[in-house]
Design an enzyme around this catalytic site. Structure first.
Site, short mmCIF file in Angstrom:
data_model
loop_
_atom_site.label_atom_id
_atom_site.label_comp_id
_atom_site.label_asym_id
_atom_site.label_seq_id
_atom_site.Cartn_x
_atom_site.Cartn_y
_atom_site.Cartn_z
N LYS A 126 19.09 45.76 24.78
CA LYS A 126 20.08 45.61 25.86
C LYS A 126 19.40 45.95 27.17
O LYS A 126 18.41 46.70 27.18
CB LYS A 126 21.26 46.57 25.62
CG LYS A 126 22.53 46.18 26.34
CD LYS A 126 23.31 45.08 25.62
CE LYS A 126 24.41 44.53 26.46
NZ LYS A 126 25.26 43.59 25.71
N ASP A 166 25.92 39.38 29.90
CA ASP A 166 26.93 40.39 29.56
C ASP A 166 27.76 40.54 30.83
O ASP A 166 27.78 39.62 31.67
CB ASP A 166 26.26 41.72 29.14
CG ASP A 166 27.24 42.73 28.54
OD1 ASP A 166 27.62 42.58 27.38
OD2 ASP A 166 27.67 43.66 29.25
P1 NDP Z 1 32.42 39.30 32.54
O1 NDP Z 1 31.52 39.83 33.59
O2 NDP Z 1 32.54 37.83 32.39
O3 NDP Z 1 33.87 39.93 32.71
C1 NDP Z 1 34.03 41.31 32.73
C2 NDP Z 1 35.49 41.62 32.75
O4 NDP Z 1 35.69 43.01 32.53
C3 NDP Z 1 36.14 41.30 34.09
O5 NDP Z 1 37.44 40.88 33.84
C4 NDP Z 1 36.12 42.64 34.80
O6 NDP Z 1 37.12 42.77 35.78
C5 NDP Z 1 36.40 43.57 33.64
N1 NDP Z 1 35.88 44.91 33.90
C6 NDP Z 1 34.60 45.26 34.13
N2 NDP Z 1 34.52 46.58 34.36
C7 NDP Z 1 35.77 47.05 34.29
C8 NDP Z 1 36.34 48.34 34.42
N3 NDP Z 1 35.59 49.40 34.70
N4 NDP Z 1 37.69 48.47 34.24
C9 NDP Z 1 38.46 47.38 33.96
N5 NDP Z 1 37.97 46.15 33.83
C10 NDP Z 1 36.65 45.98 33.99
O7 NDP Z 1 31.92 39.99 31.17
P2 NDP Z 1 32.08 39.49 29.67
O8 NDP Z 1 33.37 38.80 29.47
O9 NDP Z 1 30.83 38.79 29.30
O10 NDP Z 1 32.07 40.89 28.89
C11 NDP Z 1 33.27 41.61 28.60
C12 NDP Z 1 33.01 42.56 27.45
O11 NDP Z 1 32.61 41.82 26.28
C13 NDP Z 1 31.91 43.60 27.67
O12 NDP Z 1 32.24 44.78 26.96
C14 NDP Z 1 30.69 42.96 27.00
O13 NDP Z 1 29.73 43.91 26.62
C15 NDP Z 1 31.37 42.32 25.79
N6 NDP Z 1 30.62 41.24 25.15
C16 NDP Z 1 30.23 40.14 25.87
C17 NDP Z 1 29.56 39.13 25.23
C18 NDP Z 1 29.21 37.86 25.91
O14 NDP Z 1 28.76 36.92 25.22
N7 NDP Z 1 29.39 37.72 27.20
C19 NDP Z 1 29.16 39.23 23.80
C20 NDP Z 1 29.72 40.39 23.13
C21 NDP Z 1 30.39 41.36 23.81
P3 NDP Z 1 36.71 43.07 37.34
O15 NDP Z 1 35.94 41.87 37.79
O16 NDP Z 1 38.02 43.24 38.05
O17 NDP Z 1 35.88 44.32 37.31
#
Ligand code: NDP
Length: 448
Positions: A126, A166
């Site tokens: 990571k 991510d």
């Molecule tokens: P994105 O960057 O596309 O989206 C992130 C989302 O999480 C946004 O809606 C953001 O809202 C919200 N977010 C981030 N920080 C916070 C916080 N502190 N409190 C509340 N909301 C928050 O990321 P992903 O969709 O790619 O990733 C989301 C999750 O899924 C993570 O845990 C990641 O590790 C996991 N994941 C992702 C994978 C992938 O293929 N992308 C694979 C497996 C797991 P805002 O913009 O308002 O902060």
């Protein structure tokens, strides 16, 4: 419980007192696998657990870049190469101000077992930076990505370490990162990053894969319970890549996602995020300079709850897709009080260990992150296969493979839980099934 497991958890705690997220996942995983460890005294003789909790390598570096006004900024870059016993290190890059060693070590440790569960030949890693993409222009994002890759390229390669996206890193960032890798290395190694755009080696279904995978995994759980998603309401958190893929598949399967959320609150849409227009709007929000979940409420005339989390909305199914530890005891109680039977983790470690225990004790079936959200990395590994072959597969082929992988993850987890007397505990099952393969590989490769 195993005294060996207890000792290693204690030693890890002493060695990493300032890394609470890392300690949280080490405690959760090692506690789950204690019966396997007890059945294999040779693990202790080979210091297997001590090696498992120590990354093979961790790199930290300076990232200096200039903003649109010409002002210089310095961020910190990281890559954790946690465990390469099963294949090249594989795992995403996160750009978010909360990124630090504890967060990346927790994500890297989880990734080792998740990648093992996919049955594909990938180790766990990571990386990322404390850079905040919110409010940055496209040119600033590009300059940051170029500066980040100028150093990262020394440590990665298609056969050594293959990052992906991510939080804060999607197709646009991967494009800038790949461009800089190619410029500095002068070599067509498109297998060095996954999540690429389709024109130079990206895989069909990769953007959807994590969200789709959660629902394919859920389908197996529903089948186990003689149930389906048809007509069920779903609370989603997040509105990013994972939430988008999940919303799309929920609508296809006849369910209705009624919430999305961000750092500043959540939106409740009682009609459901089910039309193409609404689902596609999530992509637009995520890509916009001032990305903010409230944009959805403004556009579609729904209510925005500032500073609140979506768990206060009653639903049949809960799927967190935002960030770590957003489900604590308060949220777990709300889920139980809603009478929900299903909780699947799209995000990594979205709940505290205490909240997970509470959900399980109250009869909620928990699909843990390392199993339920493994579809993203699984299709990333399929992207690597296509890059090695220099061929592209159809979306039907990739989707069918993803579906099969998610079914196998569910079945192997259920089997492992059953074998060690944990019934249908999918958390313990996933930890055990993922662990056994990594442990076998490490034992066979000797001490290092
Ligand atoms: P994105 O960057 O596309 O989206 C992130 C989302 O999480 C946004 O809606 C953001 O809202 C919200 N977010 C981030 N920080 C916070 C916080 N502190 N409190 C509340 N909301 C928050 O990321 P992903 O969709 O790619 O990733 C989301 C999750 O899924 C993570 O845990 C990641 O590790 C996991 N994941 C992702 C994978 C992938 O293929 N992308 C694979 C497996 C797991 P805002 O913009 O308002 O902060």
């Amino acid at each position: 419980m195993s005294t060996y497991v207890d000792r290693v958890i204690e030693e890890t705690r002493k060695k990493n007192p300032d890394q609470p997220e890392f300690l949280q996942t080490v405690t959760e995983v090692l506690t789950s696998v204690a019966p396997v460890v007890d059945a294999h005294p040779e693990y202790e003789k080979a210091a297997l657990l001590e090696r498992l909790v120590e990354p093979e390598r961790q790199v930290m570096f300076r990232v200096a870049w200039v903003d649109d006004e010409g002002k210089p900024h310095v961020n910190r870059g990281y890559r954790i190469q946690f465990n390469g016993a099963l294949g090249p290190y594989k795992g995403g890059l996160r750009f978010h101000p909360t990124v630090n060693l504890s967060i990346l070590k927790f994500l890297g440790f989880e990734q080792v077992f998740k990648n093992s569960l996919t049955t594909l030949p990938i180790g766990g890693g990571k990386g990322g930076s404390d850079f905040d993409p919110h409010g940055k222009s496209d040119a600033e994002i590009m300059r940051f990505c170029q500066a980040f890759m100028t150093e990262l390229q020394r440590h990665i390669g298609p056969n050594t370490d293959v990052p992906a996206g991510d939080i804060g890193v999607g197709g646009r960032e991967i494009g800038y990162l790949f461009g800089q890798y190619r410029r500095v290395r002068d070599s067509w190694d498109n297998g060095v990053l996954t999540g690429k755009p389709l024109t130079y080696g990206g895989s069909l279904i990769r953007p959807e894969a994590t969200g789709y995978g959660v629902l394919y995994y859920a389908k197996n759980v529903f089948a186990h319970e003689n149930d389906t998603l048809e007509g069920k309401t779903v609370v989603l958190s997040g509105y990013g890549n994972v939430a988008w893929g999940a919303a799309k598949k929920i609508a296809e399967m006849g369910g209705k996602a009624v919430t999305i959320s961000g750092h500043n609150g959540y939106v409740y849409d009682p009609d459901g995020i089910v039309t193409e227009e609404k689902i596609n709007y999530l992509l637009e929000m995520r890509a916009s300079k001032n990305a903010n979940v409230k944009m959805y409420a403004d556009k579609f005339g729904c209510q925005f709850f500032e500073g609140k989390k979506p768990y206060e909305v009653k639903a049949d199914v809960y799927i967190p897709c935002a960030t770590q530890n957003e489900v604590g005891m308060d949220e777990a109680k709300l889920i139980v009080d809603a009478g929900a039977k299903y909780y699947f983790e799209g995000a990594n470690m979205p709940a505290t260990n205490e909240a997970l225990a509470y959900l399980q004790e109250h009869g909620v079936i928990v699909g843990p992150a390392k199993a339920a959200n493994a579809g993203g990395v699984a299709v990333s590994a399929l992207e690597m296969s296509q890059n090695s072959e220099r061929l592209s597969w159809t979306s039907e082929e990739v989707d069918a493979k993803l579906n099969t992988i998610m079914t196998s993850i569910h079945d192997e987890s259920a089997k492992a839980a059953e074998k060690y007397g944990f019934g249908y505990d999918l958390i313990k099952g996933a930890n055990i099934a993922g662990f056994v393969k990594v442990a076998d590989a490490m034992m066979s490769q000797g001490l290092f």
